[in-house]
Write a protein that holds these residues in place. Structure first.
Motif, PDB file in Angstrom:
ATOM      1  N   ILE A  63       0.862  -1.185   0.000  1.00  9.72           N
ATOM      2  CA  ILE A  63       0.000   0.000   0.000  1.00  9.72           C
ATOM      3  C   ILE A  63       0.897   1.232   0.000  1.00  9.72           C
ATOM      4  N   ASP A  64       0.687   2.074  -0.992  1.00 11.13           N
ATOM      5  CA  ASP A  64       1.567   3.227  -1.214  1.00 11.13           C
ATOM      6  C   ASP A  64       1.745   4.110   0.009  1.00 11.13           C
ATOM      7  N   ILE A  65       0.717   4.312   0.772  1.00  9.06           N
ATOM      8  CA  ILE A  65       0.791   5.205   1.926  1.00  9.06           C
ATOM      9  C   ILE A  65       1.766   4.670   2.976  1.00  9.06           C
ATOM     10  N   PHE A  66       1.814   3.348   3.142  1.00  7.69           N
ATOM     11  CA  PHE A  66       2.626   2.743   4.189  1.00  7.69           C
ATOM     12  C   PHE A  66       4.023   2.341   3.732  1.00  7.69           C
ATOM     13  N   VAL A  67       4.305   2.382   2.431  1.00  8.11           N
ATOM     14  CA  VAL A  67       5.598   1.917   1.913  1.00  8.11           C
ATOM     15  C   VAL A  67       6.773   2.645   2.566  1.00  8.11           C
ATOM     16  N   PRO A  68       6.771   3.984   2.687  1.00 10.12           N
ATOM     17  CA  PRO A  68       7.923   4.645   3.328  1.00 10.12           C
ATOM     18  C   PRO A  68       8.137   4.203   4.780  1.00 10.12           C
ATOM     19  N   LEU A  69       7.062   4.076   5.532  1.00 12.99           N
ATOM     20  CA  LEU A  69       7.178   3.656   6.924  1.00 12.99           C
ATOM     21  C   LEU A  69       7.697   2.228   7.026  1.00 12.99           C
ATOM     22  N   VAL A  70       7.159   1.340   6.210  1.00 15.24           N
ATOM     23  CA  VAL A  70       7.578  -0.059   6.235  1.00 15.24           C
ATOM     24  C   VAL A  70       9.044  -0.173   5.818  1.00 15.24           C
ATOM     25  N   LYS A  71       9.471   0.618   4.842  1.00 17.34           N
ATOM     26  CA  LYS A  71      10.879   0.589   4.421  1.00 17.34           C
ATOM     27  C   LYS A  71      11.800   1.041   5.551  1.00 17.34           C
ATOM     28  N   LYS A  72      11.404   2.084   6.279  1.00 22.95           N
ATOM     29  CA  LYS A  72      12.211   2.552   7.408  1.00 22.95           C
ATOM     30  C   LYS A  72      12.343   1.470   8.474  1.00 22.95           C
ATOM     31  N   VAL A  73      11.227   0.829   8.775  1.00 19.18           N
ATOM     32  CA  VAL A  73      11.256  -0.245   9.775  1.00 19.18           C
ATOM     33  C   VAL A  73      12.138  -1.386   9.294  1.00 19.18           C
ATOM     34  N   ASP A  74      11.998  -1.780   8.019  1.00 20.42           N
ATOM     35  CA  ASP A  74      12.805  -2.876   7.473  1.00 20.42           C
ATOM     36  C   ASP A  74      14.293  -2.544   7.497  1.00 20.42           C
ATOM     37  N   ILE A  75      14.649  -1.313   7.150  1.00 22.99           N
ATOM     38  CA  ILE A  75      16.058  -0.907   7.162  1.00 22.99           C
ATOM     39  C   ILE A  75      16.610  -0.949   8.587  1.00 22.99           C
ATOM     40  N   LYS A  76      15.837  -0.451   9.533  1.00 24.02           N
ATOM     41  CA  LYS A  76      16.266  -0.457  10.933  1.00 24.02           C
ATOM     42  C   LYS A  76      16.461  -1.886  11.438  1.00 24.02           C
ATOM     43  N   ILE A  77      15.535  -2.765  11.076  1.00 19.54           N
ATOM     44  CA  ILE A  77      15.629  -4.159  11.510  1.00 19.54           C
ATOM     45  C   ILE A  77      16.816  -4.852  10.855  1.00 19.54           C
ATOM     46  N   GLU A  78      17.009  -4.634   9.558  1.00 21.29           N
ATOM     47  CA  GLU A  78      18.116  -5.270   8.844  1.00 21.29           C
ATOM     48  C   GLU A  78      19.464  -4.830   9.401  1.00 21.29           C
ATOM     49  N   SER A  79      19.576  -3.560   9.809  1.00 26.76           N
ATOM     50  CA  SER A  79      20.856  -3.074  10.331  1.00 26.76           C
ATOM     51  C   SER A  79      21.212  -3.719  11.665  1.00 26.76           C
ATOM     52  N   GLY A  80      20.219  -4.037  12.456  1.00 26.47           N
ATOM     53  CA  GLY A  80      20.487  -4.646  13.753  1.00 26.47           C
ATOM     54  C   GLY A  80      20.165  -6.126  13.807  1.00 26.47           C
ATOM     55  N   MET A  81      20.018  -6.768  12.642  1.00 26.76           N
ATOM     56  CA  MET A  81      19.557  -8.152  12.593  1.00 26.76           C
ATOM     57  C   MET A  81      20.507  -9.115  13.295  1.00 26.76           C
ATOM     58  N   LYS A  82      21.806  -8.936  13.147  1.00 24.53           N
ATOM     59  CA  LYS A  82      22.741  -9.858  13.798  1.00 24.53           C
ATOM     60  C   LYS A  82      22.600  -9.800  15.319  1.00 24.53           C
ATOM     61  N   ARG A  83      22.509  -8.596  15.831  1.00 25.07           N
ATOM     62  CA  ARG A  83      22.327  -8.424  17.267  1.00 25.07           C
ATOM     63  C   ARG A  83      20.979  -8.980  17.718  1.00 25.07           C
ATOM     64  N   LEU A  84      19.940  -8.694  16.953  1.00 28.42           N
ATOM     65  CA  LEU A  84      18.603  -9.133  17.327  1.00 28.42           C
ATOM     66  C   LEU A  84      18.468 -10.649  17.289  1.00 28.42           C
ATOM     67  N   LYS A  85      19.089 -11.293  16.297  1.00 29.32           N
ATOM     68  CA  LYS A  85      18.972 -12.746  16.193  1.00 29.32           C
ATOM     69  C   LYS A  85      19.630 -13.444  17.377  1.00 29.32           C
ATOM     70  N   SER A  86      20.699 -12.874  17.881  1.00 32.28           N
ATOM     71  CA  SER A  86      21.393 -13.523  18.988  1.00 32.28           C
ATOM     72  C   SER A  86      20.601 -13.439  20.294  1.00 32.28           C
ATOM     73  N   ILE A  87      19.786 -12.413  20.447  1.00 31.05           N
ATOM     74  CA  ILE A  87      19.014 -12.283  21.682  1.00 31.05           C
ATOM     75  C   ILE A  87      17.520 -12.474  21.457  1.00 31.05           C
ATOM     76  N   SER A  88      17.120 -12.872  20.249  1.00 30.83           N
ATOM     77  CA  SER A  88      15.697 -12.901  19.918  1.00 30.83           C
ATOM     78  C   SER A  88      14.906 -13.860  20.795  1.00 30.83           C
ATOM     79  N   ILE A  89      15.375 -15.080  20.970  1.00 28.88           N
ATOM     80  CA  ILE A  89      14.607 -16.045  21.768  1.00 28.88           C
ATOM     81  C   ILE A  89      14.571 -15.609  23.233  1.00 28.88           C
ATOM     82  N   LEU A  90      15.689 -15.116  23.743  1.00 31.30           N
ATOM     83  CA  LEU A  90      15.724 -14.636  25.122  1.00 31.30           C
ATOM     84  C   LEU A  90      14.805 -13.432  25.296  1.00 31.30           C
TER      85      LEU A  90
END
Length: 145
Positions: A63-90
């Motif tokens: 949905i065009d209205i949400f694409v910029p917001l979703v992209k920002k969230v995805d970029i933020k998550i991708e940048s911290g993915m290694k850190r997040l994966k190591s503590i995700s289950i905990l």
């Protein structure tokens, strides 16, 4: 029939496990049985929730209205993915395990979907968190803590 009702209460977003256990104990049901069916009900509901939240996120990506917001969230998550994966289950375990408002299975399923966690990892974290939370709520219900 009482245990089935408790299991369904544990599945609902308003009561979840935190409300189902005190209600089951107040109904005079066996506390161990109440604990078991509450943990099962609250954990089982997380399976369709994770898949549903993933589909909702994919819907918003188109949905065009949400694409910029979703992209920002995805970029933020991708940048911290290694850190997040190591503590995700905990993180999921502690998030669900500490019985505070809005920290239950439904919110954890949404977080796991946003963080693109593996299904097994998120389910294991929700299960262990529900077990921890169930013990704490049971102890509180019996005025032990």
């Amino acid at each position: 029939m009482g245990y089935l009702e408790i299991m369904f209460l544990a599945m609902l977003p308003l009561t979840e496990l935190r409300g189902a256990i005190p209600i089951g104990i107040a109904m005079g049901l066996n506390p161990i049985g109440v604990y078991i069916v509450s943990v099962i009900g609250s954990t089982i509901v997380s399976i369709p929730l994770i898949f549903t939240f993933r589909h909702i996120l994919n819907f918003f990506r188109n949905i065009d209205i949400f694409v910029p917001l979703v992209k920002k969230v995805d970029i933020k998550i991708e940048s911290g993915m290694k850190r997040l994966k190591s503590i995700s289950i905990l993180g999921i375990m502690l998030f669900v395990g500490i019985p505070l408002p809005t920290t239950g299975t439904w919110t954890a399923a949404a977080i796991a979907s946003i963080l693109k966690m593996r299904i097994k990892t998120s389910l294991l974290g929700v299960l262990i968190g529900n077990m921890m939370s169930g013990i704490i709520v049971s102890l509180i219900s019996f005025h032990i803590i």
